[in-house]
Motif scaffolding. Structure first.
Motif, PDB file in Angstrom:
ATOM      1  N   UNK A  49       0.839  -1.202   0.000  1.00  0.00           N
ATOM      2  CA  UNK A  49       0.000   0.000   0.000  1.00  0.00           C
ATOM      3  C   UNK A  49       0.877   1.256   0.000  1.00  0.00           C
ATOM      4  N   UNK A  50       1.942   1.249   0.797  1.00  0.00           N
ATOM      5  CA  UNK A  50       2.872   2.388   0.813  1.00  0.00           C
ATOM      6  C   UNK A  50       3.507   2.594  -0.559  1.00  0.00           C
ATOM      7  N   UNK A  51       3.861   1.488  -1.195  1.00  0.00           N
ATOM      8  CA  UNK A  51       4.465   1.547  -2.538  1.00  0.00           C
ATOM      9  C   UNK A  51       3.492   2.172  -3.531  1.00  0.00           C
ATOM     10  N   UNK A  52       2.263   1.686  -3.549  1.00  0.00           N
ATOM     11  CA  UNK A  52       1.260   2.224  -4.473  1.00  0.00           C
ATOM     12  C   UNK A  52       0.947   3.691  -4.153  1.00  0.00           C
ATOM     13  N   UNK A  53       0.857   4.016  -2.870  1.00  0.00           N
ATOM     14  CA  UNK A  53       0.618   5.412  -2.483  1.00  0.00           C
ATOM     15  C   UNK A  53       1.769   6.317  -2.922  1.00  0.00           C
ATOM     16  N   UNK A  54       2.996   5.843  -2.749  1.00  0.00           N
ATOM     17  CA  UNK A  54       4.157   6.630  -3.184  1.00  0.00           C
ATOM     18  C   UNK A  54       4.147   6.874  -4.682  1.00  0.00           C
TER      19      UNK A  54
END
Length: 182
Positions: A158-163
């Motif tokens: 999720x952090x990766x996609x948000x970034x």
């Protein structure tokens, strides 16, 4: 719709090389969408993605902030000076005027050549920005869909996609600026 920014100093992306950073985010987003096991640490731009995830778009940082006369052989001095004097005589001058007469076509053609090359380069840059904008919008939309679809994904994913989403949003904002899109 506003006007395309023509002044290089006002552009967010001043060259084709500057757009390579946007393309790297688009490419990484494409890989993220095609591989659900991909995480920030798998990304070649992991520092930028992690930084974007940490800072968020609300910080108002732009995309870049997130990503962070020779001699003529064989002519004698006498030959050169007489040639310059003859050329200068065409406009009622001497040897110094001859330099201007003989240099004028080169200056005019050189200036025209630079102008044409600059126009072609600017047209290519604009076209590249338009393409990057369309690709970034498409990938950003796809990333948002993936975030909605992958609600059960782990925090790293999720952090990766948000970034990626934040980097793409920022690139879109800066490309809109350059393209004059309101």
């Amino acid at each position: 719709m506003g006007d395309y920014v023509k002044n290089k100093k006002e552009m967010k992306f001043q060259s084709l090389d500057a757009l390579k950073t946007v393309q790297s985010v688009i490419d990484d987003a494409d890989k993220a969408l095609n591989d659900k096991s991909r995480r920030i640490q798998d990304s070649p731009i992991s520092d930028a993605v992690a930084g974007a995830a940490g800072v968020g778009l609300g910080a108002g940082i732009g995309f870049a902030g997130l990503y962070l006369g020779g001699s003529v052989v064989g002519l004698s001095a006498a030959g050169i000076t007489s040639g310059l004097a003859a050329a200068g005589g065409l406009i009622g001058g001497g040897m110094v005027a001859g330099i201007a007469v003989l240099a004028a076509p080169a200056v005019v053609l050189g200036t025209a050549g630079v102008g044409v090359a600059s126009h072609v380069r600017n047209k290519k840059l604009r076209e590249a920005k338009e393409l990057a904008y369309k690709q970034a919008v498409k990938k950003q939309t796809d990333i948002v869909k993936a975030l909605k679809a992958e609600t059960d994904a782990d925090k790293d994913r999720i952090d990766y996609l948000n970034g990626l989403n934040i980097l793409l949003q920022s690139a879109i904002i800066d490309l809109k600026h350059d393209l004059g899109i309101a």
